[in-house]
Design an enzyme around this catalytic site. Structure first.
Site, PDB file in Angstrom:
ATOM      1  N   HIS A 191       0.823  -1.222   0.000  1.00 37.11           N
ATOM      2  CA  HIS A 191       0.000   0.000   0.000  1.00 37.11           C
ATOM      3  C   HIS A 191       0.851   1.265   0.000  1.00 37.11           C
ATOM      4  O   HIS A 191       0.346   2.350  -0.258  1.00 37.11           O
ATOM      5  CB  HIS A 191      -0.934  -0.006   1.210  1.00 37.11           C
ATOM      6  CG  HIS A 191      -2.021  -1.029   1.102  1.00 37.11           C
ATOM      7  ND1 HIS A 191      -3.325  -0.709   0.816  1.00 37.11           N
ATOM      8  CD2 HIS A 191      -1.989  -2.384   1.201  1.00 37.11           C
ATOM      9  CE1 HIS A 191      -4.057  -1.817   0.773  1.00 37.11           C
ATOM     10  NE2 HIS A 191      -3.267  -2.846   1.005  1.00 37.11           N
ATOM     11  N   ASP A 400       3.491   9.614  -0.831  1.00 40.59           N
ATOM     12  CA  ASP A 400       2.293   8.888  -0.409  1.00 40.59           C
ATOM     13  C   ASP A 400       2.042   7.774  -1.419  1.00 40.59           C
ATOM     14  O   ASP A 400       2.129   8.025  -2.635  1.00 40.59           O
ATOM     15  CB  ASP A 400       1.093   9.858  -0.416  1.00 40.59           C
ATOM     16  CG  ASP A 400       0.090   9.568   0.697  1.00 40.59           C
ATOM     17  OD1 ASP A 400      -0.028   8.398   1.087  1.00 40.59           O
ATOM     18  OD2 ASP A 400      -0.572  10.520   1.147  1.00 40.59           O
TER      19      ASP A 400
HETATM   20  C1  GDG Z   1      -2.028   4.079   3.344  1.00 42.03           C
HETATM   21  C2  GDG Z   1      -1.036   4.736   2.395  1.00 42.03           C
HETATM   22  C3  GDG Z   1      -2.742   4.581   0.582  1.00 42.03           C
HETATM   23  C4  GDG Z   1      -8.572  10.145   7.903  1.00 42.03           C
HETATM   24  N1  GDG Z   1      -8.955  10.915   8.933  1.00 42.03           N
HETATM   25  C5  GDG Z   1     -10.130  10.417   9.365  1.00 42.03           C
HETATM   26  C6  GDG Z   1     -10.469   9.312   8.568  1.00 42.03           C
HETATM   27  N2  GDG Z   1      -9.490   9.174   7.679  1.00 42.03           N
HETATM   28  C7  GDG Z   1      -9.481   8.138   6.626  1.00 42.03           C
HETATM   29  C8  GDG Z   1      -9.685   8.757   5.274  1.00 42.03           C
HETATM   30  C9  GDG Z   1      -9.007   7.758   4.356  1.00 42.03           C
HETATM   31  C10 GDG Z   1      -7.963   7.130   5.262  1.00 42.03           C
HETATM   32  O1  GDG Z   1      -8.249   7.498   6.596  1.00 42.03           O
HETATM   33  C11 GDG Z   1      -6.566   7.638   4.951  1.00 42.03           C
HETATM   34  O2  GDG Z   1      -6.122   7.018   3.783  1.00 42.03           O
HETATM   35  P1  GDG Z   1      -4.926   7.631   2.939  1.00 42.03           P
HETATM   36  O3  GDG Z   1      -4.832   6.873   1.680  1.00 42.03           O
HETATM   37  O4  GDG Z   1      -5.178   9.075   2.725  1.00 42.03           O
HETATM   38  O5  GDG Z   1      -3.613   7.487   3.820  1.00 42.03           O
HETATM   39  P2  GDG Z   1      -2.915   6.339   4.788  1.00 42.03           P
HETATM   40  O6  GDG Z   1      -3.644   6.177   6.046  1.00 42.03           O
HETATM   41  O7  GDG Z   1      -1.507   6.791   4.933  1.00 42.03           O
HETATM   42  O8  GDG Z   1      -2.994   4.977   3.938  1.00 42.03           O
HETATM   43  C12 GDG Z   1      -1.785   5.521   1.336  1.00 42.03           C
HETATM   44  C13 GDG Z   1      -3.600   3.785   1.540  1.00 42.03           C
HETATM   45  O9  GDG Z   1      -2.815   3.142   2.532  1.00 42.03           O
HETATM   46  C14 GDG Z   1      -4.423   2.734   0.805  1.00 42.03           C
HETATM   47  O10 GDG Z   1      -3.637   1.899   0.039  1.00 42.03           O
HETATM   48  O11 GDG Z   1      -3.577   5.381  -0.225  1.00 42.03           O
HETATM   49  O12 GDG Z   1      -0.871   6.095   0.431  1.00 42.03           O
HETATM   50  O13 GDG Z   1      -0.134   5.594   3.125  1.00 42.03           O
HETATM   51  O14 GDG Z   1      -9.899   6.760   3.934  1.00 42.03           O
HETATM   52  O15 GDG Z   1     -11.045   8.902   5.043  1.00 42.03           O
HETATM   53  N3  GDG Z   1     -11.611   8.593   8.725  1.00 42.03           N
HETATM   54  C15 GDG Z   1     -12.436   8.989   9.739  1.00 42.03           C
HETATM   55  N4  GDG Z   1     -12.145  10.039  10.564  1.00 42.03           N
HETATM   56  C16 GDG Z   1     -11.020  10.768  10.409  1.00 42.03           C
HETATM   57  O16 GDG Z   1     -10.791  11.721  11.180  1.00 42.03           O
HETATM   58  N5  GDG Z   1     -13.570   8.328   9.942  1.00 42.03           N
END
Ligand code: GDG
Length: 497
Positions: A191, A400
């Site tokens: 990921h 990212d």
């Molecule tokens: C890893 C990789 C890759 C965030 N704040 C809240 C909340 N979130 C949720 C978002 C989103 C998720 O968390 C974050 O996903 P991201 O992709 O932006 O980032 P990582 O956590 O670093 O994820 C990344 C991912 O894996 C998938 O392969 O895209 O690059 O680093 O879904 O909505 N959700 C809630 N409250 C929050 O305050 N409910």
């Protein structure tokens, strides 16, 4: 798939406190057939369930919603840690899916999870943005936990089944499992980015990690560059044969390195965004913020890879230079707590909170802060309401794997408006070409990108958002899972060397 929980979801609760998806009705999940006739077994650091008052329920979020129906249909199992130290729970089943807990002790949580996974691999795989800690003790724990996962999988995977392993915490599992069960078809999805060979070779256990992953038939990466970096490392370190089509051959085994950019559950986000409660909440948020002309929004785990500090600095400079006006432009930054036991994260939080205080001290008015900072995990429908309220979304990571927030923001903008400012170092930049893309290391370029987004003409905003939304609709998380599993099913199982 990186944190607590190690899925790209955080707990999603409605604003009235009830879980948004206490149960996911089978009817809602069933339409997608698994693209293989064989049972599917998933392994990830965390199980896809959370504790509720009544027991367990599926963790809400796109990845789980995509994989759950496939598992149920194929009679498959999910293997993972419950998230609690020393929790040796017996296998159980939730909504027709078998779950097999793997115990992780409190000491291993510190050494394998916070240590090797998040203080050695995570920074190294993200451009070495922070110094990694390399400790033999942590490596031993990483091997021990990976071995435990491999043994669990070897014991439960039905003959000739498909095993799909997730993320950087479990990179040794494929080869460990292959040795025990040559009949299995084994896939892995990373990921996060795979670093260039010149960074990766710093890792004292670099050969072991590559050998671990080469136990797979198929390794999925987010971007072509990640797959190329992995091939280069396999070739340089182990003298593996590599083809431009992604094939890697070593010691009689064949592994394919493929590119499968992950996505979100578009329908789910659109449905929440369209709900009456969300629309009301969006208006309420705007009013509470003082009905500013432009709301700029950041939503990230509080991670040093996400570029939250440089975004705040760019905003401050624009206020200082009077290119933005604190009476018309406000910023909301949601920074979700994460890995709080790791020192780099404590330092990052202190720096961000110092910056927020400095900017508010200088530019706010009584009752009207210019930066609204929430160090909280919000309910998911509150997050979608915020996305809808955000006129300009700032996604500015230094590095990212993909960044799902960028995709969620666009999916939530069912009104067809809104501007996405997106770092070219997020995996999402490959697909989201209608975003205002920027190199976040270039402070002037970042400031100009923010001003461009704030001042963008309505016609252009709508045109770009239409392009972004079309792109995201074309590739949702269900399609991602189906493509990966179909490609995995099509590989020929390798045999033990
Ligand atoms: C890893 C990789 C890759 C965030 N704040 C809240 C909340 N979130 C949720 C978002 C989103 C998720 O968390 C974050 O996903 P991201 O992709 O932006 O980032 P990582 O956590 O670093 O994820 C990344 C991912 O894996 C998938 O392969 O895209 O690059 O680093 O879904 O909505 N959700 C809630 N409250 C929050 O305050 N409910």
């Amino acid at each position: 798939m990186s944190d607590t929980p190690d899925l790209p979801v955080v707990e999603r609760r409605r604003t009235d406190g009830t879980p948004a998806d206490r149960t996911i009705p089978p009817a809602e999940l069933d339409p997608l057939r698994a693209p293989t006739d064989r049972p599917i077994v998933i392994a990830a650091n965390r199980l896809p369930v959370m504790r509720t008052d009544d027991g367990w329920s599926p963790s809400p979020g796109g990845l789980v919603r995509a994989l759950y129906p496939m598992l149920r249909e194929s009679g498959g199992t999910w293997v993972g840690w419950t998230g609690d130290a020393d929790d040796a729970a017996e296998p159980f089943s939730v909504e027709g899916v078998d779950l097999h807990p793997v115990a992780v002790s409190a000491e291993e949580m510190e050494l394998y999870y916070e240590g090797f996974s998040n203080d050695a691999l995570w920074p190294l795989y993200h451009d070495a943005l922070r110094e990694s800690t390399y400790s033999g003790e942590q490596w031993d724990a990483y091997q021990a936990v990976n071995e435990r996962f491999a043994i669990a999988l070897a014991n439960i995977a039905p003959e000739n089944s498909v095993v799909w392993i997730h993320d950087y915490q479990l990179q040794l599992v494929p080869a460990m499992l292959r040795r025990q069960r040559p009949d299995l078809t084994i896939g892995f999805f990373l990921h996060i980015p795979f670093p260039p060979a010149e960074l990766f070779t710093r890792l004292p256990w670099r050969d072991e990690i590559i050998q671990g992953l080469l136990g797979c038939d198929l390794i999925g990466f987010q971007r072509p560059k990640d797959a190329a970096n992995f091939q280069a490392a396999a070739s340089q370190l182990l003298d593996a044969d590599t083809d431009p089509d992604g094939t890697i051959r070593l010691d009689g085994g064949t592994t394919i390195a493929g590119v499968f950019p992950i996505s979100i559950d578009v329908t789910e986000v659109e449905e929440i965004a369209a709900g009456r409660a969300t629309r009301q909440r969006t208006s309420q948020i705007r009013a509470r913020l003082g009905d500013p002309e432009v709301i700029m929004l950041g939503v990230d785990r509080l991670d040093y890879t996400k570029g939250i500090g440089l975004r705040l600095k760019a905003f401050a400079q624009l206020l200082e230079d009077e290119r933005l006006d604190p009476t018309r432009h406000v910023m909301v930054q949601v920074a979700t707590p994460t890995r709080e036991a790791v020192e780099h994260y404590q330092d990052e939080r202190a720096e961000i909170e110092r910056l927020v205080g400095e900017i508010n001290g200088r530019f706010s008015r009584i009752g009207l802060p210019v930066v609204h900072y929430l160090y909280q995990t919000l309910p998911y429908d509150e997050l979608v309401a915020l996305y809808r309220a955000g006129d300009v979304m700032l996604v500015t990571p230094f590095r990212d794997g993909m960044n799902l927030v960028a995709k969620e923001y666009c999916a939530a903008h069912i009104d067809g408006d809104g501007v996405l400012v997106l770092s070219e170092f997020a995996g999402a930049a490959d697909e989201l070409t209608e975003a205002v893309q920027v190199n976040p290391h270039d402070d002037r370029a970042l400031q100009d990108a923010i001003v461009e987004a704030v001042e963008m003409h309505r016609h252009e905003r709508r045109g770009r958002m239409e392009g972004l939304r079309n792109q995201i609709r074309k590739s949702d998380v269900q399609g991602w899972a189906a493509r990966f599993l179909a490609a995995l099913d099509a590989t020929t199982p390798t045999t033990t060397p």
